[in-house]
Enzyme design. Structure first.
Site, mmCIF file in Angstrom:
data_model
loop_
_atom_site.group_PDB
_atom_site.id
_atom_site.type_symbol
_atom_site.label_atom_id
_atom_site.label_comp_id
_atom_site.label_asym_id
_atom_site.label_seq_id
_atom_site.Cartn_x
_atom_site.Cartn_y
_atom_site.Cartn_z
ATOM 1 N N GLU A 92 -5.778 -1.311 -8.253
ATOM 2 C CA GLU A 92 -4.875 -0.369 -8.915
ATOM 3 C C GLU A 92 -3.726 -1.166 -9.533
ATOM 4 O O GLU A 92 -3.034 -1.909 -8.826
ATOM 5 C CB GLU A 92 -4.304 0.632 -7.901
ATOM 6 C CG GLU A 92 -5.366 1.542 -7.301
ATOM 7 C CD GLU A 92 -4.809 2.530 -6.285
ATOM 8 O OE1 GLU A 92 -5.458 3.548 -6.035
ATOM 9 O OE2 GLU A 92 -3.714 2.283 -5.719
ATOM 10 N N SER B 72 0.828 -1.223 0.000
ATOM 11 C CA SER B 72 0.000 0.000 0.000
ATOM 12 C C SER B 72 0.852 1.258 0.000
ATOM 13 O O SER B 72 0.355 2.319 -0.351
ATOM 14 C CB SER B 72 -0.952 0.063 1.193
ATOM 15 O OG SER B 72 -0.843 -1.011 2.034
HETATM 16 N N1 LIG Z 1 -4.835 -4.873 5.223
HETATM 17 C C1 LIG Z 1 -5.151 -3.939 4.349
HETATM 18 O O1 LIG Z 1 -6.129 -3.195 4.520
HETATM 19 C C2 LIG Z 1 -4.326 -3.760 3.105
HETATM 20 C C3 LIG Z 1 -4.890 -3.122 1.987
HETATM 21 C C4 LIG Z 1 -4.132 -3.024 0.817
HETATM 22 C C5 LIG Z 1 -2.835 -3.510 0.798
HETATM 23 N N2 LIG Z 1 -2.307 -4.093 1.913
HETATM 24 C C6 LIG Z 1 -0.931 -4.630 1.814
HETATM 25 O O2 LIG Z 1 -0.985 -6.041 1.643
HETATM 26 C C7 LIG Z 1 0.133 -6.652 2.262
HETATM 27 C C8 LIG Z 1 -0.347 -7.699 3.249
HETATM 28 O O3 LIG Z 1 -1.182 -7.107 4.201
HETATM 29 P P1 LIG Z 1 -2.154 -7.974 5.141
HETATM 30 O O4 LIG Z 1 -3.030 -7.010 5.847
HETATM 31 O O5 LIG Z 1 -2.758 -9.080 4.368
HETATM 32 O O6 LIG Z 1 -1.088 -8.574 6.174
HETATM 33 P P2 LIG Z 1 -1.245 -9.853 7.130
HETATM 34 O O7 LIG Z 1 -0.356 -9.599 8.272
HETATM 35 O O8 LIG Z 1 -2.694 -10.159 7.380
HETATM 36 O O9 LIG Z 1 -0.646 -11.068 6.248
HETATM 37 C C9 LIG Z 1 0.695 -11.155 5.883
HETATM 38 C C10 LIG Z 1 1.019 -12.632 5.634
HETATM 39 O O10 LIG Z 1 2.307 -12.733 5.045
HETATM 40 C C11 LIG Z 1 2.997 -13.812 5.630
HETATM 41 N N3 LIG Z 1 4.422 -13.560 5.416
HETATM 42 C C12 LIG Z 1 5.208 -12.657 6.034
HETATM 43 N N4 LIG Z 1 6.452 -12.680 5.490
HETATM 44 C C13 LIG Z 1 6.434 -13.611 4.497
HETATM 45 C C14 LIG Z 1 7.394 -14.084 3.566
HETATM 46 N N5 LIG Z 1 8.624 -13.597 3.526
HETATM 47 N N6 LIG Z 1 7.016 -15.042 2.697
HETATM 48 C C15 LIG Z 1 5.759 -15.539 2.705
HETATM 49 N N7 LIG Z 1 4.808 -15.132 3.586
HETATM 50 C C16 LIG Z 1 5.142 -14.172 4.453
HETATM 51 C C17 LIG Z 1 2.544 -13.824 7.068
HETATM 52 O O11 LIG Z 1 2.734 -15.103 7.651
HETATM 53 C C18 LIG Z 1 1.065 -13.456 6.916
HETATM 54 O O12 LIG Z 1 0.262 -14.609 6.749
HETATM 55 C C19 LIG Z 1 0.955 -5.532 2.872
HETATM 56 O O13 LIG Z 1 1.955 -5.133 1.970
HETATM 57 C C20 LIG Z 1 -0.071 -4.406 3.043
HETATM 58 O O14 LIG Z 1 0.504 -3.131 3.016
HETATM 59 C C21 LIG Z 1 -3.023 -4.251 3.056
#
Ligand SMILES: NC(=O)c1ccc[n+]([C@@H]2O[C@H](COP(=O)([O-])OP(=O)(O)OC[C@H]3O[C@@H](n4cnc5c(N)ncnc54)[C@H](O)[C@@H]3O)[C@@H](O)[C@H]2O)c1
Length: 504
Positions: free
Chosen positions: A158, A125
């Site tokens: 996006e 993000s």
């Molecule tokens: N949560 C939101 O509202 C949102 C919205 C848009 C984008 N994002 C982006 O999406 C991404 C994930 O966010 P999220 O909220 O799903 O996080 P989350 O913490 O719910 O999930 C992250 C997952 O990644 C895994 N992980 C961590 N390091 C890893 C690696 N090296 N290899 C494989 N797996 C790994 C973790 O075990 C976990 O299951 C981030 O970059 C965040 O900025 C989040």
């Protein structure tokens, strides 16, 4: 080079199966595409697959899906034991923790596993796609695919084009988004991309009005809801998303645009951040919340218990909305000053003091009225600092009698609604001008990504493009702040009498 995303054997890897990854895997499989899930946490990917199927079974129980739909998704979802199991993928979407080093390392590992033409996409993000791609040998197949939370419900994606991203990659990701039943928009690799940048305008301008002491948090939110049709005002929204999330995000965008005054954060926002008053999650933020989590709203209505004015001087007699309200209250609209009645003006952009001086009106009896938007629900009044309170209150009571809610604020260029909407529109125009996305995509993304009643360029049209420009010109002149400088995009369309959505 190209990738035929319509191919039957298309395979998408999803790395990181937390909140976002599992949503991305779900829409991929529901689009009839094979998805291979991988997570660094032991059993994480299998848990994600089980959770997706559980969610879909819940929809079967509600009659929204069939057992066959769930079986089809089940058949499309595979769990990978190691990253190497993703070697067949045509596309890999990364949704791991928001940390540049972790993402760079992962992309390096992926590069060693997948074929040379596999697209590598990040759901980050806030991290620049170019900085994730920086350490790779082949950067042209790297792009952003920024989904919104919760993915199955938020239609927007996006597609972020970094400096090195090849056109075939952008085209393929747009097509992939469509197959996942998303609405893709193509966006530049700039801070906040499109939606998170565009979304700063409502917050920073709300904060500016509050910081200037012109209106309360509650008043600003009420005007944005009632008059402008937003589901939530900026302060309610900040409390909902959490001040630990939105204050740092504002700072990143402000720094990312090299201190452009349009993006200036507020010290009051920072104070709440440091105080740990993070919004709903801590029971206090811009608002306080009771034990059940209900917002304690101090209220935004001004309804003085005085006799409504029986006659008012209407300086802007061409303003049909204003005249109709005076009539609805049963008051007489005087065309000339009788020396005692409230003098009503309806400025665009100017504050009440400036109008009274410009037009040589008695400032103590001059009351400025903002009828922007749904004036049957709420109007805003303001007066110069030397207002005659009795005259002002009689005017306010007259509007209450006409059946609307009244918000009384301190004298300000552009009241609340004009300032807020013009600033949202102005940033949208600027984003279209500097090529962050096309004009149409700016509006599509902001309505789908933020649930705005209309996109920023359509909002300029709703205000009136000329009026929108004038509000900004006046705000810039009165405050002396460059933050209000109108976008050239808006200026040209105002001068030519064109819609703000007119592309170049
Ligand atoms: N949560 C939101 O509202 C949102 C919205 C848009 C984008 N994002 C982006 O999406 C991404 C994930 O966010 P999220 O909220 O799903 O996080 P989350 O913490 O719910 O999930 C992250 C997952 O990644 C895994 N992980 C961590 N390091 C890893 C690696 N090296 N290899 C494989 N797996 C790994 C973790 O075990 C976990 O299951 C981030 O970059 C965040 O900025 C989040």
């Amino acid at each position: 080079m190209s990738l035929d995303v319509s191919r039957a054997d298309l395979c998408v890897g999803v790395v990181g199966t937390g909140a976002m990854g599992r949503g991305i895997a779900q829409v991929t499989a529901q689009g009839g595409i094979r998805a291979i899930l991988f997570d660094a946490a032991e059993g994480g990917a299998a848990k994600a697959k089980a959770a997706i199927l559980e969610t879909l079974k819940g929809l079967v129980a509600k009659g929204r899906l069939t057992d066959a739909d769930v079986a089809a998704v089940d058949g499309k979802l595979a769990v990978a034991a190691t990253l190497a199991d993703l070697k067949e993928c045509h596309v890999v979407v990364e949704a791991v923790v928001e940390n540049l080093e972790v993402k760079q390392k992962l992309f390096g590992e992926l590069e060693a596993v997948v074929g040379p033409d596999t697209v590598l996409a990040s759901n980050t993000s806030s991290i620049r796609i170019a900085s994730i791609a920086r350490s790779l040998k082949k950067r042209d197949r790297v792009c952003g695919l920024h989904y919104f939370n919760p993915v199955p419900l938020m239609k927007l994606v996006e597609v972020i084009r970094a400096a090195d991203t090849a056109q075939w990659v952008v085209d393929a990701m747009v097509a992939l988004g469509k197959r996942q039943t998303r609405v893709p928009v193509v966006v530049g690799d700039t801070p906040g991309f499109l939606v998170n940048l565009g979304g700063t305008a409502i917050g920073t301008e709300g904060l500016r009005i509050y910081t200037e002491g012109r209106a309360s948090v509650s008043q600003i939110d009420a005007v944005m809801r009632d008059a402008c049709g937003f589901r939530m005002g900026p302060f309610e929204l900040m409390d909902l998303t959490g001040i630990d999330v939105n204050f740092p995000a504002r700072k990143i965008i402000y720094e990312g645009f090299f201190h452009d005054r349009r993006m200036t954060p507020s010290p009051y926002h920072e104070s709440l951040f440091h105080a740990g008053k993070l919004g709903r999650k801590t029971g206090c933020g811009w608002y306080d919340y009771d034990a059940k989590g209900a917002k304690l709203d101090p209220g935004a209505d001004y309804a003085p218990s005085v006799e409504p004015a029986a006659s008012v001087v209407v300086m802007d007699s061409h303003n049909e909305k204003l005249v109709a309200m005076v009539m609805a209250a049963g008051a007489k609209a005087l065309a000339a000053d009788d020396g005692k009645s409230p003098i009503l003006v309806a400025p665009i952009g100017k504050d009440c003091t400036t109008i009274a001086i410009d037009r040589e009106l008695d400032p103590t009896r001059t009351v400025a009225v903002d009828l922007t938007g749904d004036s049957a629900k709420r109007i805003t009044l303001m007066t110069p600092p030397n207002a005659n309170a009795a005259v002002r209150d009689a005017a306010a009571a007259m509007f209450v009698k006409a059946g609307t809610k009244v918000t009384l604020i301190k004298d300000s260029p552009g009241f609340i609604a004009q300032r807020m909407c013009a600033m949202i529109a102005n940033l949208g125009c600027e984003m279209a001008m500097i090529g962050i996305a096309s004009a149409q995509d700016v509006d599509t993304a902001m309505t789908l990504g933020l649930n705005y009643p209309r996109g920023p360029l359509a909002l300029a049209d709703w205000l009136g493009v000329k009026d929108c420009h004038e509000i900004l010109v006046q705000a810039q002149a009165i405050t002396g702040d460059d933050r209000y400088r109108p976008s050239q995009w808006l200026r040209r369309r105002a001068m030519l009498g064109l819609s703000a959505t007119t592309p170049e």
